[in-house]
Structures are given as C-alpha cells and as structure tokens.
Design a protein around this motif. Sequence first.
Motif, PDB file in Angstrom:
ATOM      1  N   SER A 101       0.508   8.641  23.524  1.00 28.56           N
ATOM      2  CA  SER A 101       0.517   8.369  22.945  1.00 28.56           C
ATOM      3  C   SER A 101       1.227   6.630  23.475  1.00 28.56           C
ATOM      4  O   SER A 101       1.470   5.884  24.118  1.00 28.56           O
ATOM      5  N   GLY A 102       2.325   6.840  24.832  1.00 30.67           N
ATOM      6  CA  GLY A 102       2.765   6.503  26.620  1.00 30.67           C
ATOM      7  C   GLY A 102       3.796   5.815  26.119  1.00 30.67           C
ATOM      8  O   GLY A 102       4.399   5.235  26.546  1.00 30.67           O
ATOM      9  N   SER A 103       4.497   5.982  24.418  1.00 30.09           N
ATOM     10  CA  SER A 103       5.536   5.503  24.564  1.00 30.09           C
ATOM     11  C   SER A 103       6.836   6.771  24.396  1.00 30.09           C
ATOM     12  O   SER A 103       7.333   7.535  24.154  1.00 30.09           O
ATOM     13  N   ALA A 104       7.688   6.439  24.348  1.00 32.48           N
ATOM     14  CA  ALA A 104       8.918   6.881  24.612  1.00 32.48           C
ATOM     15  C   ALA A 104      10.000   7.065  24.132  1.00 32.48           C
ATOM     16  O   ALA A 104      10.764   8.379  23.231  1.00 32.48           O
ATOM     17  N   GLU A 105       9.738   6.770  22.658  1.00 35.04           N
ATOM     18  CA  GLU A 105      10.787   6.152  21.117  1.00 35.04           C
ATOM     19  C   GLU A 105       9.355   6.409  19.897  1.00 35.04           C
ATOM     20  O   GLU A 105       8.364   6.009  20.187  1.00 35.04           O
ATOM     21  N   ILE A 106       9.356   7.365  19.238  1.00 32.21           N
ATOM     22  CA  ILE A 106       7.732   7.841  18.293  1.00 32.21           C
ATOM     23  C   ILE A 106       8.618   6.792  16.812  1.00 32.21           C
ATOM     24  O   ILE A 106      10.265   7.690  16.617  1.00 32.21           O
ATOM     25  N   GLN A 107       8.293   7.472  16.405  1.00 28.56           N
ATOM     26  CA  GLN A 107       8.504   6.539  14.584  1.00 28.56           C
ATOM     27  C   GLN A 107       8.660   8.448  14.204  1.00 28.56           C
ATOM     28  O   GLN A 107       7.551   8.416  14.122  1.00 28.56           O
ATOM     29  N   ALA A 108       9.872   8.444  13.767  1.00 23.45           N
ATOM     30  CA  ALA A 108       9.008   9.694  12.657  1.00 23.45           C
ATOM     31  C   ALA A 108       7.752  10.193  11.637  1.00 23.45           C
ATOM     32  O   ALA A 108       7.604  11.122  11.456  1.00 23.45           O
ATOM     33  N   HIS A 109       8.154   9.349  11.195  1.00 18.98           N
ATOM     34  CA  HIS A 109       6.417   9.207  10.221  1.00 18.98           C
ATOM     35  C   HIS A 109       5.288   9.647  11.466  1.00 18.98           C
ATOM     36  O   HIS A 109       4.329  10.317  11.128  1.00 18.98           O
ATOM     37  N   GLU A 110       5.166   9.268  12.814  1.00 18.37           N
ATOM     38  CA  GLU A 110       3.878   9.497  13.427  1.00 18.37           C
ATOM     39  C   GLU A 110       4.530  10.798  13.931  1.00 18.37           C
ATOM     40  O   GLU A 110       3.360  11.450  13.971  1.00 18.37           O
ATOM     41  N   VAL A 111       5.402  11.586  13.503  1.00 19.04           N
ATOM     42  CA  VAL A 111       5.211  12.782  14.041  1.00 19.04           C
ATOM     43  C   VAL A 111       4.405  13.858  12.516  1.00 19.04           C
ATOM     44  O   VAL A 111       3.764  14.366  12.699  1.00 19.04           O
ATOM     45  N   GLY A 112       5.166  13.410  11.538  1.00 18.80           N
ATOM     46  CA  GLY A 112       4.108  13.590  10.705  1.00 18.80           C
ATOM     47  C   GLY A 112       2.932  13.396  10.748  1.00 18.80           C
ATOM     48  O   GLY A 112       2.221  14.246  10.054  1.00 18.80           O
ATOM     49  N   LEU A 113       1.817  12.643  11.045  1.00 18.08           N
ATOM     50  CA  LEU A 113       0.887  12.308  10.725  1.00 18.08           C
ATOM     51  C   LEU A 113      -0.099  13.203  11.598  1.00 18.08           C
ATOM     52  O   LEU A 113      -0.650  13.475  11.937  1.00 18.08           O
ATOM     53  N   ALA A 114       0.846  13.157  12.819  1.00 19.50           N
ATOM     54  CA  ALA A 114       0.331  14.471  14.271  1.00 19.50           C
ATOM     55  C   ALA A 114      -0.079  15.911  13.836  1.00 19.50           C
ATOM     56  O   ALA A 114      -0.401  16.088  14.242  1.00 19.50           O
ATOM     57  N   ILE A 115       1.624  16.502  12.820  1.00 19.99           N
ATOM     58  CA  ILE A 115       0.752  17.018  12.356  1.00 19.99           C
ATOM     59  C   ILE A 115       0.053  17.294  11.564  1.00 19.99           C
ATOM     60  O   ILE A 115      -0.561  18.183  11.466  1.00 19.99           O
ATOM     61  N   LEU A 116      -0.049  16.798  10.332  1.00 21.88           N
ATOM     62  CA  LEU A 116      -1.218  16.694   9.110  1.00 21.88           C
ATOM     63  C   LEU A 116      -2.781  17.189  10.461  1.00 21.88           C
ATOM     64  O   LEU A 116      -3.411  17.915   9.159  1.00 21.88           O
TER      65      LEU A 116
END
Length: 162
Positions: A95-110
Amino acid sequence: MQCPYCRAGDTRVVDSRVTEDGSAIRRRRTCSSCSKRFTTVEQMQLSIVKRSGATEPFERSKAIAGVRKACKGRPVDEDQLACLGQDVEDVLRASGSAEIQAHEVGLAILGPLRDLDEVAYLRFASVYRAFTSAADFEEEIALMRRDGAAQPAPTPQPAPTG
C-alpha cells in the motif's frame, strides 16, 4: 549506527542492497574504530491505527493468531497460516503507507483466507463483519456461491490406467 563489537558510534556504509522482495535494505558496514564489518537490515515499520486512534506496530503473529482461531478444527496447517501471514503483510506493505487502519488488516486477511478455507473464512468474516443473524451468513454464502460460479470449474483429470 553503533558497532556491535566495540560500541563505537562511527561506522560507514560500504554496500547497500534492496532485498529480493523489496521490503528491506541490507547495508554492509565497517567500524572506523575496530575495522570490523557487520550487516544491518532496515525495514519500514508498519503501524496499525486502531479504532481508538492509538497506534501500535504491526505484528504478523497477531494477524495469524486471529486466523488460527477461525481455522480451529479445519485442515489448515501452520505453514499455510505462515504463508497467509506473509501474504497479508505483503499487501499492507504494498500500500506504500506506513500507517494502516486496523480494518484494512482484516480486509487484507479475508481474501487469502477465503482461498485457503471457506469455513474458516466464514468464521472470521462473521466476527470481523459482526454478523448478527443467520441471514448474515446466508447472504455471505450466497455471495461466495455467486463469486464461485464466475470462476471456471476445475477440469476433472482422468483416472490413471495401469
């Protein structure tokens, strides 16, 4: 950079290379005081921004632990979980971002979890998306069937003859 041998603070970079996956930089260094060489690895620190606004470093082991619960009793081994964790981290780093929203982690897992095990995916999705009724499961299963129908079915292989 402090020398790990003599603790002197004056070191210089002799060589720098990007790792094969592009996620880190390896630097070969020489100490000006003791002349010993050592290697350092620099990697971008991913930070997770939680709903509360607090940040914490991304830990692949935490993501895997959540998936492991969803996979309990399923035919998923530790190597598959480790690969899924790597895939999730790769997506987040890409994503190129150093800060990721927590919900993005869940989306990346799904996505990877759905490919790995549909039952585990449903378990994880039910918690992540806060399913409140059987209808929520039915909707998700209908989406899975619709998406699955769009993909070509595997071609059956003929049985070997002997």
